[in-house]
Design a protein around this motif. Structure first.
Motif, short mmCIF file in Angstrom:
data_model
loop_
_atom_site.label_atom_id
_atom_site.label_comp_id
_atom_site.label_asym_id
_atom_site.label_seq_id
_atom_site.Cartn_x
_atom_site.Cartn_y
_atom_site.Cartn_z
N PRO A 210 1.31 1.82 -7.37
CA PRO A 210 2.60 1.99 -7.08
C PRO A 210 2.41 2.32 -5.47
O PRO A 210 3.54 2.70 -4.99
CB PRO A 210 2.94 3.42 -7.78
CG PRO A 210 2.24 3.10 -9.23
CD PRO A 210 0.75 2.68 -8.58
N ILE A 211 1.47 2.62 -4.85
CA ILE A 211 1.21 3.06 -3.38
C ILE A 211 1.12 1.53 -2.60
O ILE A 211 1.72 1.19 -1.66
CB ILE A 211 0.36 3.94 -3.02
CG1 ILE A 211 0.78 5.35 -3.74
CG2 ILE A 211 0.20 4.26 -1.48
CD1 ILE A 211 -0.29 6.45 -3.39
N LEU A 212 -0.05 1.14 -3.01
CA LEU A 212 -0.55 -0.23 -2.26
C LEU A 212 0.57 -1.30 -2.43
O LEU A 212 0.97 -2.09 -1.53
CB LEU A 212 -1.83 -0.67 -3.18
CG LEU A 212 -2.31 -1.82 -2.41
CD1 LEU A 212 -2.65 -1.92 -1.08
CD2 LEU A 212 -3.83 -2.33 -3.25
N ARG A 282 13.90 -4.50 -0.79
CA ARG A 282 12.65 -5.10 -0.71
C ARG A 282 11.44 -4.64 -1.39
O ARG A 282 10.40 -5.49 -1.89
CB ARG A 282 12.12 -5.66 0.70
CG ARG A 282 11.96 -4.45 1.60
CD ARG A 282 11.54 -4.88 2.82
NE ARG A 282 10.14 -5.81 2.63
CZ ARG A 282 10.04 -7.04 3.46
NH1 ARG A 282 10.88 -7.49 3.87
NH2 ARG A 282 8.73 -7.47 3.43
N TYR A 283 11.35 -3.42 -1.56
CA TYR A 283 10.22 -2.83 -1.98
C TYR A 283 10.37 -2.51 -3.74
O TYR A 283 9.46 -2.50 -4.68
CB TYR A 283 10.03 -1.30 -1.53
CG TYR A 283 10.00 -1.36 -0.03
CD1 TYR A 283 9.01 -1.83 0.78
CD2 TYR A 283 11.23 -0.81 0.68
CE1 TYR A 283 8.87 -1.80 2.14
CE2 TYR A 283 11.25 -1.01 2.10
CZ TYR A 283 10.05 -1.53 2.72
OH TYR A 283 10.24 -1.67 4.32
N CYS A 284 11.76 -2.37 -4.26
CA CYS A 284 11.94 -1.92 -5.53
C CYS A 284 12.29 -3.01 -6.31
O CYS A 284 12.02 -3.29 -7.61
CB CYS A 284 12.93 -0.84 -5.52
SG CYS A 284 13.45 -0.37 -6.95
N TYR A 312 10.16 8.96 -4.00
CA TYR A 312 8.70 8.31 -3.95
C TYR A 312 8.49 7.46 -2.97
O TYR A 312 7.63 7.20 -2.17
CB TYR A 312 8.33 7.90 -5.31
CG TYR A 312 7.88 6.67 -5.44
CD1 TYR A 312 6.43 6.44 -5.18
CD2 TYR A 312 8.47 5.38 -5.98
CE1 TYR A 312 5.76 5.10 -5.30
CE2 TYR A 312 7.91 4.41 -6.27
CZ TYR A 312 6.66 4.16 -6.00
OH TYR A 312 5.94 3.05 -5.96
N LEU A 313 9.44 6.39 -2.77
CA LEU A 313 9.57 5.30 -1.75
C LEU A 313 9.44 5.82 -0.28
O LEU A 313 8.84 5.26 0.62
CB LEU A 313 10.47 4.45 -2.05
CG LEU A 313 10.28 3.13 -3.19
CD1 LEU A 313 11.52 2.64 -3.54
CD2 LEU A 313 9.31 2.46 -2.98
#
Length: 350
Positions: A210-212, A282-284, A312-313
């Motif tokens: 979830p970080i990478l 774009r991330y989610c 968190y993002l």
């Protein structure tokens, strides 16, 4: 594309997140279709990854053997609770690239929700598979009993898992006081992000997914829908031959994309309308297709989870400037930060 192939709706555990087996009339306990239909679909996809799924997929290990013997894919994997690993003969494990093992962190956290002795059984399976050369991924379910920093770091420190990812228990469980708990969760996310960055400074990329996965989406192509690919770059084949957009949406008509006899049609626009103007899209990618559609906790509950994920993002993205400097200074290579969740069937956004 990612093919989640359900071998059975039956499970040999009754974890309190999901309650165990699907009803046999919803997800049959044996495969009902001609495997040649699956073979035709998968082999027409030159970038295919097959991940065996359940229920507990190893309860139908003979079907797994048949697929591995007859259906050519670029990559194979399995999502398993780790209890029945020895049912599949060793020669077939050597054909499998990756195994996702369900474990929630420390022994007390895991056994409380999955059953007494499960933690130790999973560790035995992880060591066995790692010794065979199978990549191992810890697949966590996160509840109010989870200390996200302590439980993730425990799994990393064991040295048995190549990657760690987690899902929040907010999709189909009874509603709990997630909002109050989230303060400790977000503090733990901050500490994990600081740890991830400290290891990058040493030239090491720790595979905390979830970080990478978020870092990868920043530097490379983002996600046009749920990062798991649900319905647009990933499909699920049920034991009765239905093709679904999401592996847990076994009852929902909206999830049906086709079947193995007639083929299927992918979702053309998988990003939900209310996410199209979001700064984190774009991330989610809408986070979770199932959660978007079903919203078991109602609109207010859904929004609370959404806001926690946005925070968190923000935490993860806050380290981008220093990562860019580490790349410029040669501490790490940009290519080291690329991650494709479809190769592992992992979740980026918890």
């Amino acid at each position: 594309m990612l093919w989640l192939v359900m071998t059975t709706g039956k499970c040999n555990l009754k974890c309190d997140y999901c309650g165990g087996s699907f009803p046999a009339n919803v997800v049959p306990y044996g495969v009902k279709y001609d495997i040649n239909l699956l073979k035709r679909l998968v082999e027409n996809d030159k970038e295919s990854t097959i991940i065996f799924y359940g229920g507990e997929p190893l309860l139908n290990y003979k079907f797994i053997m048949t697929v591995l013997d007859n259906v050519r894919a670029k990559r194979y994997g399995i999502q398993t609770n780790g209890i029945a690993v020895r049912l599949l003969p060793e020669k077939y494990w050597r054909k499998i690239n990756v195994a996702l093992l369900s474990i929630d962190g420390r022994e007390e956290t895991t056994d409380k929700h999955r059953g007494k002795g499960i933690y130790k059984a999973v560790l035995r399976s992880a060591k066995y598979l790692k010794d065979l050369g199978v990549e191992t991924i810890a697949r966590m379910a996160v509840t109010q009993d989870t200390d996200i920093f302590a439980d993730v770091m425990h799994l990393i420190d064991l040295g048995l898992f190549d990657k760690v990812h987690w899902q929040l228990d907010v999709i189909w469980s009874e509603e709990w006081d997630f909002k109050s708990w989230s303060f400790s969760y977000l503090h733990g996310i901050k500490r994990l992000t600081e740890y991830f960055l400290s290891e990058l400074r040493k030239g090491r990329v720790v595979k905390i997914i979830p970080i990478l996965g978020v870092i990868s989406a920043h530097f490379f192509e983002g996600y046009k829908g749920s990062p798991c690919g649900a319905g647009y770059s990933s499909v699920t084949v049920t034991p009765d031959g239905r093709i679904l957009s999401c592996p847990i949406a076994v009852r929902e008509k909206w999830a049906e994309l086709g079947n193995v006899n007639l083929g299927y049609r992918l979702l053309e626009d998988p990003l939900p309308d209310d996410c199209k103007r979001c700064e984190f899209k774009r991330y989610c990618g809408g986070r979770c297709l199932y959660a978007q559609k079903e919203r078991y906790w109602g609109e207010e509950g859904f929004k609370v989870v959404d806001e926690v994920n946005k925070e968190y993002l923000r935490t993860v993205l806050s380290i981008i400037p220093e990562i860019e400097k580490l790349i410029r200074d040669g501490n790490i290579r940009l290519s080291d930060l690329y991650y494709n969740p479809l190769l592992d069937s992992t979740e980026i956004i918890p």
